[in-house]
Design a protein around this motif. Sequence first.
Motif, PDB file in Angstrom:
ATOM      1  N   VAL A 243       0.872  -1.177   0.000  1.00 36.07           N
ATOM      2  CA  VAL A 243       0.000   0.000   0.000  1.00 36.07           C
ATOM      3  C   VAL A 243       0.902   1.218   0.000  1.00 36.07           C
ATOM      4  O   VAL A 243       1.698   1.427   0.915  1.00 36.07           O
ATOM      5  CB  VAL A 243      -0.939   0.018   1.212  1.00 36.07           C
ATOM      6  CG1 VAL A 243      -1.806   1.278   1.192  1.00 36.07           C
ATOM      7  CG2 VAL A 243      -1.827  -1.228   1.211  1.00 36.07           C
ATOM      8  N   ALA A 244       0.800   1.997  -1.076  1.00 38.31           N
ATOM      9  CA  ALA A 244       1.692   3.129  -1.290  1.00 38.31           C
ATOM     10  C   ALA A 244       0.981   4.434  -0.988  1.00 38.31           C
ATOM     11  O   ALA A 244       0.099   4.857  -1.740  1.00 38.31           O
ATOM     12  CB  ALA A 244       2.200   3.122  -2.730  1.00 38.31           C
ATOM     13  N   HIS A 245       1.355   5.061   0.101  1.00 38.20           N
ATOM     14  CA  HIS A 245       0.835   6.390   0.425  1.00 38.20           C
ATOM     15  C   HIS A 245       1.756   7.467  -0.124  1.00 38.20           C
ATOM     16  O   HIS A 245       1.505   8.654   0.049  1.00 38.20           O
ATOM     17  CB  HIS A 245       0.676   6.531   1.937  1.00 38.20           C
ATOM     18  CG  HIS A 245      -0.342   5.592   2.510  1.00 38.20           C
ATOM     19  ND1 HIS A 245      -1.695   5.834   2.450  1.00 38.20           N
ATOM     20  CD2 HIS A 245      -0.201   4.393   3.123  1.00 38.20           C
ATOM     21  CE1 HIS A 245      -2.358   4.837   3.016  1.00 38.20           C
ATOM     22  NE2 HIS A 245      -1.475   3.954   3.429  1.00 38.20           N
ATOM     23  N   GLY A 246       2.829   7.047  -0.779  1.00 33.84           N
ATOM     24  CA  GLY A 246       3.815   7.939  -1.376  1.00 33.84           C
ATOM     25  C   GLY A 246       5.077   7.136  -1.608  1.00 33.84           C
ATOM     26  O   GLY A 246       5.218   6.014  -1.096  1.00 33.84           O
ATOM     27  N   PRO A 247       6.022   7.664  -2.377  1.00 38.40           N
ATOM     28  CA  PRO A 247       7.233   6.902  -2.696  1.00 38.40           C
ATOM     29  C   PRO A 247       8.044   6.524  -1.466  1.00 38.40           C
ATOM     30  O   PRO A 247       8.758   5.522  -1.459  1.00 38.40           O
ATOM     31  CB  PRO A 247       8.011   7.838  -3.628  1.00 38.40           C
ATOM     32  CG  PRO A 247       7.449   9.203  -3.365  1.00 38.40           C
ATOM     33  CD  PRO A 247       6.018   9.001  -2.990  1.00 38.40           C
ATOM     34  N   ASP A 248       7.933   7.327  -0.388  1.00 36.08           N
ATOM     35  CA  ASP A 248       8.704   7.067   0.823  1.00 36.08           C
ATOM     36  C   ASP A 248       7.837   6.531   1.952  1.00 36.08           C
ATOM     37  O   ASP A 248       8.298   6.439   3.098  1.00 36.08           O
ATOM     38  CB  ASP A 248       9.412   8.354   1.280  1.00 36.08           C
ATOM     39  CG  ASP A 248      10.324   8.910   0.200  1.00 36.08           C
ATOM     40  OD1 ASP A 248      11.008   8.110  -0.461  1.00 36.08           O
ATOM     41  OD2 ASP A 248      10.326  10.146   0.008  1.00 36.08           O
ATOM     42  N   GLU A 249       6.604   6.185   1.648  1.00 38.40           N
ATOM     43  CA  GLU A 249       5.690   5.686   2.681  1.00 38.40           C
ATOM     44  C   GLU A 249       4.889   4.513   2.119  1.00 38.40           C
ATOM     45  O   GLU A 249       3.764   4.672   1.658  1.00 38.40           O
ATOM     46  CB  GLU A 249       4.748   6.803   3.150  1.00 38.40           C
ATOM     47  CG  GLU A 249       3.890   6.422   4.352  1.00 38.40           C
ATOM     48  CD  GLU A 249       2.909   7.518   4.737  1.00 38.40           C
ATOM     49  OE1 GLU A 249       2.046   7.254   5.581  1.00 38.40           O
ATOM     50  OE2 GLU A 249       3.008   8.621   4.173  1.00 38.40           O
TER      51      GLU A 249
ATOM     52  N   ILE B 263     -17.708  -3.625   5.289  1.00 42.23           N
ATOM     53  CA  ILE B 263     -16.331  -3.147   5.391  1.00 42.23           C
ATOM     54  C   ILE B 263     -16.268  -1.749   4.779  1.00 42.23           C
ATOM     55  O   ILE B 263     -16.200  -1.584   3.556  1.00 42.23           O
ATOM     56  CB  ILE B 263     -15.363  -4.100   4.658  1.00 42.23           C
ATOM     57  CG1 ILE B 263     -15.555  -5.546   5.138  1.00 42.23           C
ATOM     58  CG2 ILE B 263     -13.922  -3.651   4.857  1.00 42.23           C
ATOM     59  CD1 ILE B 263     -14.746  -6.560   4.340  1.00 42.23           C
ATOM     60  N   ALA B 264     -16.315  -0.736   5.639  1.00 47.61           N
ATOM     61  CA  ALA B 264     -16.285   0.664   5.188  1.00 47.61           C
ATOM     62  C   ALA B 264     -14.914   1.238   5.530  1.00 47.61           C
ATOM     63  O   ALA B 264     -14.776   2.078   6.422  1.00 47.61           O
ATOM     64  CB  ALA B 264     -17.401   1.462   5.844  1.00 47.61           C
ATOM     65  N   LEU B 265     -13.906   0.764   4.800  1.00 48.96           N
ATOM     66  CA  LEU B 265     -12.523   1.110   5.091  1.00 48.96           C
ATOM     67  C   LEU B 265     -11.833   1.675   3.860  1.00 48.96           C
ATOM     68  O   LEU B 265     -12.161   1.308   2.736  1.00 48.96           O
ATOM     69  CB  LEU B 265     -11.751  -0.131   5.548  1.00 48.96           C
ATOM     70  CG  LEU B 265     -12.150  -0.727   6.902  1.00 48.96           C
ATOM     71  CD1 LEU B 265     -11.432  -2.052   7.120  1.00 48.96           C
ATOM     72  CD2 LEU B 265     -11.824   0.245   8.024  1.00 48.96           C
ATOM     73  N   PRO B 266     -10.841   2.529   4.066  1.00 46.92           N
ATOM     74  CA  PRO B 266     -10.066   3.048   2.934  1.00 46.92           C
ATOM     75  C   PRO B 266      -9.114   1.988   2.400  1.00 46.92           C
ATOM     76  O   PRO B 266      -8.934   0.920   2.998  1.00 46.92           O
ATOM     77  CB  PRO B 266      -9.299   4.218   3.546  1.00 46.92           C
ATOM     78  CG  PRO B 266      -9.146   3.840   4.984  1.00 46.92           C
ATOM     79  CD  PRO B 266     -10.405   3.100   5.347  1.00 46.92           C
ATOM     80  N   THR B 267      -8.496   2.279   1.268  1.00 50.12           N
ATOM     81  CA  THR B 267      -7.481   1.397   0.704  1.00 50.12           C
ATOM     82  C   THR B 267      -6.361   1.224   1.721  1.00 50.12           C
ATOM     83  O   THR B 267      -5.761   2.205   2.173  1.00 50.12           O
ATOM     84  CB  THR B 267      -6.925   1.992  -0.603  1.00 50.12           C
ATOM     85  OG1 THR B 267      -7.980   2.045  -1.560  1.00 50.12           O
ATOM     86  CG2 THR B 267      -5.782   1.152  -1.150  1.00 50.12           C
ATOM     87  N   GLY B 268      -6.080  -0.024   2.079  1.00 48.77           N
ATOM     88  CA  GLY B 268      -5.049  -0.292   3.073  1.00 48.77           C
ATOM     89  C   GLY B 268      -4.968  -1.774   3.370  1.00 48.77           C
ATOM     90  O   GLY B 268      -5.805  -2.564   2.924  1.00 48.77           O
ATOM     91  N   THR B 269      -3.969  -2.150   4.144  1.00 50.18           N
ATOM     92  CA  THR B 269      -3.825  -3.569   4.487  1.00 50.18           C
ATOM     93  C   THR B 269      -5.008  -4.055   5.311  1.00 50.18           C
ATOM     94  O   THR B 269      -5.401  -5.218   5.202  1.00 50.18           O
ATOM     95  CB  THR B 269      -2.518  -3.800   5.265  1.00 50.18           C
ATOM     96  OG1 THR B 269      -2.530  -3.025   6.471  1.00 50.18           O
ATOM     97  CG2 THR B 269      -1.306  -3.408   4.434  1.00 50.18           C
ATOM     98  N   GLU B 270      -5.602  -3.158   6.137  1.00 46.92           N
ATOM     99  CA  GLU B 270      -6.722  -3.584   6.983  1.00 46.92           C
ATOM    100  C   GLU B 270      -7.915  -4.034   6.156  1.00 46.92           C
ATOM    101  O   GLU B 270      -8.608  -4.984   6.515  1.00 46.92           O
ATOM    102  CB  GLU B 270      -7.141  -2.450   7.930  1.00 46.92           C
ATOM    103  CG  GLU B 270      -6.115  -2.094   8.971  1.00 46.92           C
ATOM    104  CD  GLU B 270      -5.151  -1.036   8.483  1.00 46.92           C
ATOM    105  OE1 GLU B 270      -5.199  -0.686   7.267  1.00 46.92           O
ATOM    106  OE2 GLU B 270      -4.336  -0.548   9.292  1.00 46.92           O
TER     107      GLU B 270
END
Length: 584
Positions: A30-36, A68-75
């Motif tokens: 899950v990419a929140h940015g190139p460094d995250e 499941i009302a969740l944003p894009t993410g591992t969860e």
Amino acid sequence: MTIDLDGYRSLGEAFAAHVVARPDRTALTVAHGPDEEQRLTYRELARRVDRRASALAGRLAAGARVVIALPTGTEFAELYLACLRAGLVAVPAPVPGGSATATERVAAIATDCAPGLVVTTGQDRAAVTAQLAGHGLDALPVEAVGDAGSATGPVPADRRPDRDTVAVLQYSSGSTGSPKGVVLTHGAVLDNLAALARHDRLGPDDRFGGWLPLHHDMGLFAQLTVGLLIGAPVVLMPPAQFVRRPVEWFRLLSRHRITVTAAPNFAYDLCLRLVRDDQLDGLDLSALRYAWNGSEPIHGPTMTAFTERFARIGLPPHAVAPAYGMAECTIYVSTKLAGEPPTVRQVDRARLESAGEPALHPVDAGGKPMVGVGRPGPFTARIVDPRTRRELPAGRIGEIWLRGPGIGRGYWGRPEATSATFAARLADGGDGDWLRTGDLGALLDGELFITGRLKELLIVHGRNVAPQDVEQEARAAHHALGGQLGAAFGVAAPDERIVLVHEVDPRTPPADLPGVASAVTRRLTVSFGVPVRNVVLVRRGTVRRTTSGKIKRMAMRERFLAGNLTALHAELEPALRDELPAGA
């Protein structure tokens, strides 16, 4: 190498096979940015899934629905796979995220499917709880994802699903009416994604990535699920990143050497308009095999312009592949193969727009370009007259009916709608039940061409007019509408009149608006050969879209007729004004 999904009894079993075969391979990034970036291997993801599945199985009965009302993410991935593992039904829903519309949609979904649990973010929990209470669901548990279960111990053997167990309620995007929950079994999803993998030759050497929301069928199945089921790495980024800066999609594709991505047509258009040449330095899209273009009408010139412009950063000439699918058959109906040029046919406009016997009649030049979406491979497709329910010959336009792998059982709790849509019969009795797609199209040389939605078709003075064509022409009429959203629909006053509600660039001076409306009226009337005199110009953000970017034309029609639109400038025929509430 293509992975065979046909031998598995459940989606969880298919995922588990890759945990054993390639435990240390990165499954999800899950990419929140190139460094995250957060990365989980197949082993790490499976460990988290098992803990959640064990906890859920200990508190919810088999077959219970989990919203499941969740944003894009591992969860999201953990909870989704945990439901599939524990014999529960995953119900993806929009992320509330401070949006009243999204929060209301979560409540509407919960009201429809009566879940045993709603899982959302900690910051959205209070808003969702309050919205549910307003729907009489005070007793429904709403939990933050961190509290939604982490236990040890195996899932009981009697909770393990099989191919007939319901896996997902996939709520339709609701572009032409209220959203409905499509009932998808483990077998249906496996069969449909197996057909997609075979046709497009997908395998563990591919790398899937993109920004599509995971509560939408294209994001859930054509990004996340198919990737994990064939043992490939999946890389996801939040949709908001793409909306704010479309170039971030390209950066993701380049950085991770993505081979398969997908997006609706509007995303390709957005990139053409908002990605600057100076942002392309150092990017490389040469790894892409597929950039599927689907989920809404495909605009051929947009696809061509996208391919030509971004060839400079390695985009292969035929990577942008037209595709067609829908929630009612999981996701996949047809795509063009990698490396194949898209089929673009020039067709006679008069025959296309005939209200009597519309057809795709190829011409050598001067016609309307239509883009093919491939052959409906594993499906049997029929083009049917929706009034007589008789099959139409090649080239004739009618409703697309389908039979094949991955079709859902029906709509949750709606037996009449299920019977009408999933158990249609041809007039001659034919050979069993068919899925009525609600989409209009034709078959030419075995390839499928989509021409519009049955419920949205405008019939004016004996001509069929597609609303997306009206919207496209309006944007070409004046630069103030370029890059903005519009919705065209019909209103009886008393005969059918076309109404266009269109957003305007915020930089447009108010004094220019009458000229904008006049330019649009002139171009539409000339282009379609019928008078189009009803133009409503509105602020950006007024035109409603579904979660996948489709224009909600019927919702906009309802708002117009109820007098609930705030217009910057409107030109309406007197007969149409009489249809509106006093003072609107």
